[in-house]
Every structure is written in structure tokens, then in C-alpha cells.
Design a protein around this motif. Sequence first.
Motif, PDB file in Angstrom:
ATOM      1  N   VAL A 160       1.252  -0.908   0.168  1.00 22.24           N
ATOM      2  CA  VAL A 160      -0.051  -0.174   0.205  1.00 22.24           C
ATOM      3  C   VAL A 160       1.314   1.303   0.124  1.00 22.24           C
ATOM      4  CG1 VAL A 160      -2.385   1.201   1.061  1.00 22.24           C
ATOM      5  CG2 VAL A 160      -1.510  -0.987   1.193  1.00 22.24           C
ATOM      6  N   SER A 161       1.438   1.781  -1.269  1.00 24.11           N
ATOM      7  CA  SER A 161       2.252   2.633  -1.124  1.00 24.11           C
ATOM      8  C   SER A 161       1.284   4.074  -1.281  1.00 24.11           C
ATOM      9  CB  SER A 161       2.828   2.576  -2.229  1.00 24.11           C
ATOM     10  OG  SER A 161       2.491   2.813  -3.729  1.00 24.11           O
ATOM     11  N   GLY A 162       2.312   5.054  -0.137  1.00 22.42           N
ATOM     12  CA  GLY A 162       1.710   6.188  -0.409  1.00 22.42           C
ATOM     13  C   GLY A 162       1.224   6.907  -1.779  1.00 22.42           C
ATOM     14  N   SER A 163       1.985   6.572  -2.542  1.00 20.34           N
ATOM     15  CA  SER A 163       2.466   7.285  -4.055  1.00 20.34           C
ATOM     16  C   SER A 163       0.339   6.967  -4.642  1.00 20.34           C
ATOM     17  CB  SER A 163       2.976   7.298  -4.742  1.00 20.34           C
ATOM     18  OG  SER A 163       3.805   6.161  -5.195  1.00 20.34           O
ATOM     19  N   ASP A 164       0.625   5.962  -3.727  1.00 18.92           N
ATOM     20  CA  ASP A 164      -1.012   4.917  -5.053  1.00 18.92           C
ATOM     21  C   ASP A 164      -2.354   5.547  -3.109  1.00 18.92           C
ATOM     22  OD1 ASP A 164      -0.105   3.966  -7.027  1.00 18.92           O
ATOM     23  OD2 ASP A 164       1.152   2.151  -6.022  1.00 18.92           O
ATOM     24  N   LEU A 165      -1.580   5.649  -2.772  1.00 15.01           N
ATOM     25  CA  LEU A 165      -2.978   6.078  -1.580  1.00 15.01           C
ATOM     26  C   LEU A 165      -3.617   7.190  -1.893  1.00 15.01           C
ATOM     27  CD1 LEU A 165      -4.191   4.538   0.944  1.00 15.01           C
ATOM     28  CD2 LEU A 165      -2.623   4.742   2.713  1.00 15.01           C
ATOM     29  N   VAL A 166      -2.673   7.910  -1.964  1.00 14.04           N
ATOM     30  CA  VAL A 166      -2.871   9.335  -1.739  1.00 14.04           C
ATOM     31  C   VAL A 166      -4.013   9.630  -2.766  1.00 14.04           C
ATOM     32  CG1 VAL A 166      -2.018  12.080  -1.510  1.00 14.04           C
ATOM     33  CG2 VAL A 166      -0.905   9.967  -0.096  1.00 14.04           C
ATOM     34  N   PRO A 167      -3.452   9.483  -3.956  1.00 13.16           N
ATOM     35  CA  PRO A 167      -4.895   9.775  -4.965  1.00 13.16           C
ATOM     36  C   PRO A 167      -6.231   9.232  -4.849  1.00 13.16           C
ATOM     37  CG  PRO A 167      -2.190   8.974  -6.117  1.00 13.16           C
ATOM     38  CD  PRO A 167      -2.670   8.669  -4.707  1.00 13.16           C
ATOM     39  N   LEU A 168      -6.427   7.293  -4.022  1.00  9.32           N
ATOM     40  CA  LEU A 168      -7.405   7.027  -3.749  1.00  9.32           C
ATOM     41  C   LEU A 168      -8.078   7.913  -2.929  1.00  9.32           C
ATOM     42  CD1 LEU A 168      -6.141   3.390  -4.184  1.00  9.32           C
ATOM     43  CD2 LEU A 168      -7.776   4.613  -5.961  1.00  9.32           C
ATOM     44  N   LEU A 169      -6.922   8.972  -1.630  1.00  5.35           N
ATOM     45  CA  LEU A 169      -7.946   9.576  -0.769  1.00  5.35           C
ATOM     46  C   LEU A 169      -8.722  10.730  -1.552  1.00  5.35           C
ATOM     47  CD1 LEU A 169      -5.208   8.283   1.844  1.00  5.35           C
ATOM     48  CD2 LEU A 169      -7.288   7.542   1.648  1.00  5.35           C
ATOM     49  N   CYS A 170      -8.024  11.103  -2.115  1.00  7.31           N
ATOM     50  CA  CYS A 170      -8.365  12.424  -2.745  1.00  7.31           C
ATOM     51  C   CYS A 170      -9.445  11.723  -3.904  1.00  7.31           C
ATOM     52  CB  CYS A 170      -6.727  12.922  -3.746  1.00  7.31           C
ATOM     53  SG  CYS A 170      -5.923  13.654  -2.679  1.00  7.31           S
ATOM     54  N   ARG A 171      -9.614  11.250  -4.678  1.00 10.62           N
ATOM     55  CA  ARG A 171     -10.433  10.419  -4.958  1.00 10.62           C
ATOM     56  C   ARG A 171     -11.491  10.387  -4.590  1.00 10.62           C
ATOM     57  NH1 ARG A 171     -11.820   7.752 -10.105  1.00 10.62           N
ATOM     58  NH2 ARG A 171      -9.911   7.474 -10.413  1.00 10.62           N
ATOM     59  N   ARG A 172     -12.129   9.704  -2.960  1.00 13.32           N
ATOM     60  CA  ARG A 172     -12.649   9.529  -2.145  1.00 13.32           C
ATOM     61  C   ARG A 172     -12.902  10.814  -1.349  1.00 13.32           C
ATOM     62  NH1 ARG A 172     -14.409   5.328   1.148  1.00 13.32           N
ATOM     63  NH2 ARG A 172     -13.892   3.962  -0.941  1.00 13.32           N
ATOM     64  N   ALA A 173     -11.974  12.118  -1.343  1.00 13.49           N
ATOM     65  CA  ALA A 173     -12.548  13.184  -0.970  1.00 13.49           C
ATOM     66  C   ALA A 173     -13.312  13.806  -1.322  1.00 13.49           C
ATOM     67  CB  ALA A 173     -11.109  13.887  -0.695  1.00 13.49           C
ATOM     68  N   ALA A 174     -12.853  13.371  -2.978  1.00 11.27           N
ATOM     69  CA  ALA A 174     -13.762  14.670  -3.867  1.00 11.27           C
ATOM     70  C   ALA A 174     -15.211  13.349  -4.210  1.00 11.27           C
ATOM     71  CB  ALA A 174     -13.220  14.148  -5.111  1.00 11.27           C
ATOM     72  N   GLU A 175     -15.177  12.923  -3.704  1.00 16.88           N
ATOM     73  CA  GLU A 175     -16.854  11.747  -4.057  1.00 16.88           C
ATOM     74  C   GLU A 175     -17.802  12.590  -2.744  1.00 16.88           C
ATOM     75  OE1 GLU A 175     -15.353   7.840  -5.689  1.00 16.88           O
ATOM     76  OE2 GLU A 175     -15.351   7.760  -3.734  1.00 16.88           O
ATOM     77  N   LYS A 176     -16.785  12.957  -1.591  1.00 22.46           N
ATOM     78  CA  LYS A 176     -18.010  12.548  -0.113  1.00 22.46           C
ATOM     79  C   LYS A 176     -17.600  13.699   0.483  1.00 22.46           C
ATOM     80  CE  LYS A 176     -18.558   8.005   0.300  1.00 22.46           C
ATOM     81  NZ  LYS A 176     -18.228   7.444   1.257  1.00 22.46           N
ATOM     82  N   GLY A 177     -16.679  14.662  -0.216  1.00 20.81           N
ATOM     83  CA  GLY A 177     -17.141  16.359  -0.001  1.00 20.81           C
ATOM     84  C   GLY A 177     -16.087  16.302   1.467  1.00 20.81           C
ATOM     85  N   TYR A 178     -14.577  15.639   1.504  1.00 22.63           N
ATOM     86  CA  TYR A 178     -13.718  15.856   2.341  1.00 22.63           C
ATOM     87  C   TYR A 178     -12.773  16.884   1.878  1.00 22.63           C
ATOM     88  CZ  TYR A 178     -15.913  11.577   4.484  1.00 22.63           C
ATOM     89  OH  TYR A 178     -16.305  10.429   4.363  1.00 22.63           O
ATOM     90  N   SER A 179     -12.259  17.878   3.168  1.00 23.88           N
ATOM     91  CA  SER A 179     -11.324  18.692   2.279  1.00 23.88           C
ATOM     92  C   SER A 179     -10.040  18.257   2.236  1.00 23.88           C
ATOM     93  CB  SER A 179     -11.414  20.069   3.516  1.00 23.88           C
ATOM     94  OG  SER A 179     -11.014  19.855   4.612  1.00 23.88           O
ATOM     95  N   VAL A 180      -8.578  18.649   1.392  1.00 21.13           N
ATOM     96  CA  VAL A 180      -7.102  18.129   1.525  1.00 21.13           C
ATOM     97  C   VAL A 180      -6.541  18.777   1.453  1.00 21.13           C
ATOM     98  CG1 VAL A 180      -5.921  16.577  -0.065  1.00 21.13           C
ATOM     99  CG2 VAL A 180      -7.911  15.832   0.048  1.00 21.13           C
ATOM    100  N   PHE A 181      -5.037  18.996   2.451  1.00 24.14           N
ATOM    101  CA  PHE A 181      -4.581  20.301   2.668  1.00 24.14           C
ATOM    102  C   PHE A 181      -2.985  18.951   2.642  1.00 24.14           C
ATOM    103  CE2 PHE A 181      -1.310  23.326   4.079  1.00 24.14           C
ATOM    104  CZ  PHE A 181      -2.234  24.471   4.172  1.00 24.14           C
ATOM    105  N   ILE A 182      -2.500  20.392   0.885  1.00 27.91           N
ATOM    106  CA  ILE A 182      -0.858  19.295   0.996  1.00 27.91           C
ATOM    107  C   ILE A 182      -0.046  20.278   1.093  1.00 27.91           C
ATOM    108  CG2 ILE A 182       0.585  18.926  -0.854  1.00 27.91           C
ATOM    109  CD1 ILE A 182      -2.069  18.727  -2.846  1.00 27.91           C
TER     110      ILE A 182
END
Length: 245
Positions: free
Chosen positions: A84-106
Motif C-alpha cells: 500500500v504505497s503512499g503514492s498510490d494511496l493518496v490519489p485514491l484518498l483524494c478521489r474519495r475526498a472529492a466524492e464525499k466532500g472531505y477537504s485536503v491540505f498538501i
Amino acid sequence: MEKQPLLNTYVNNVDMREAVEAIEEMIVSDRKGYVVTDNVDMVVKMETDQHLKEIIDRADMAVVDGKPLVWISKWHGRPVKAKVSGSDLVPLLCRRAAEKGYSVFILGGMEGTARKARANLEKAFPEIRIAGTYAPPLGFEKDKAELDRINRMISEAGPDLLVVCFGCPKQEKWIYDNYGKYGAKVSICAGATVDFLAGNVSRAPEWMREWGLEWFYRFLQEPRRMFRRYFVDDVKILKCVFKYW
């Protein structure tokens, strides 16, 4: 979630889908915490850095980032499900955030990299809410005024997910020292992920990732910077394999 031993630390035995769902559960439950992505470099560093080991052992979630560690877990009789690499996990989390309305800070990267990553994410996921981006100056971890400024910036943005890309061990130590001071729900140690998101560094082909050769692809891209890590430091993992048999 329960953890199981792996060499000198403990990891969550999850696949990518389970990792995304567990992190989302942390966000939904409003339970502040942090996630680490264990790779060979981190395991080697923990052998001589007790503080880093304590930080990683205490993480709310620790996933296995690297095929070599997956193989080692099998050799030691405690196999983990998947890398479960971070470089794969983070884009999937961003996709989920977009779907559910969660906010992200980089947070992290060279000047302009996080903003470029933001632009690419907003193009890929038009509904995503990017609460902010920031690239701290070199040496910020020794500047109390800068540390306070970063904590205030994050707290004012109030992100559900904070993606921290300083590299190991700086990102792990910074999160551990500060996650109780800023207003993000879940913080994830993501290393070079900001460079991948920005398009500054390309990912290895899928077949190389599957065969555990992503490190070699990165070495070919940045041989001078990566030589010591891969050919001097990380070979010490062999000693760990036998030490914790």
C-alpha cells in the motif's frame, strides 16, 4: 485496527481498499490521528533511531509500502495482504475526498510543487476541496515562528486530510510533534507523493511496481540523489531479515 509484527515494527495487514476505508472511518469519526507508510528505508532507519521507531509504532495506521517488505513478511510466516504505497494511496484518498466532500491540505515539496499538485488534482477530480497548500522553507523545523505559522495555517484551513511530504524521518517527526497542535483530522506521511501529483517525477510502469523494481526506476531518474539510499543504506535490510527471523 490491530497490528502485526514486521521486522522491528508493527503494521496493519490491509489491502488498498481496506486502507482507504479505514482512513475514511478516522475522518468520519472525527478521531485525530496519523498514518505512516513503512518502506525499507524506514525500517533501516528505525534500527538506529529509537524516537522514529516509537513514532511509527504509535501511528494509528501503518501500511506496508514496498514489495520487499511484503516478501519478507511471507518469509517470516506473517504475510501481509498487499503493498500500500503512499503514492498510490493518496490519489485514491483524494478521489474519495472529492466524492464525499472531505477537504485536503498538501504540505511540502519545493516552491510551487504543491500548487502544481493542486492544479492536477482539481483537473482530475473537479469536485475536490483543496483547503490549502504550502511549501515550507528549508530549515523550517528549527524555526519556532515558522512552525507556529504552519500550525495556524492548517488550523485555519481545518482539513479532513493533511498530506505531508517532507521525506523520512522529517515528516514523521514533524507530524508527531505537531498533530495535536493543528486542526487536521488525519495526517498522512507521503514522502515524494507531492512530486508525483505535480508531474515532476513519473511513476514506474505497473510491471516494475509489481515486481518490486520501482526503486530501480527512481534510481535511473535521480542516480546521484538515490545512489546512497538504495545501494548503501537500504542493503542493511538484509541484516534485519536475519536479525528478526
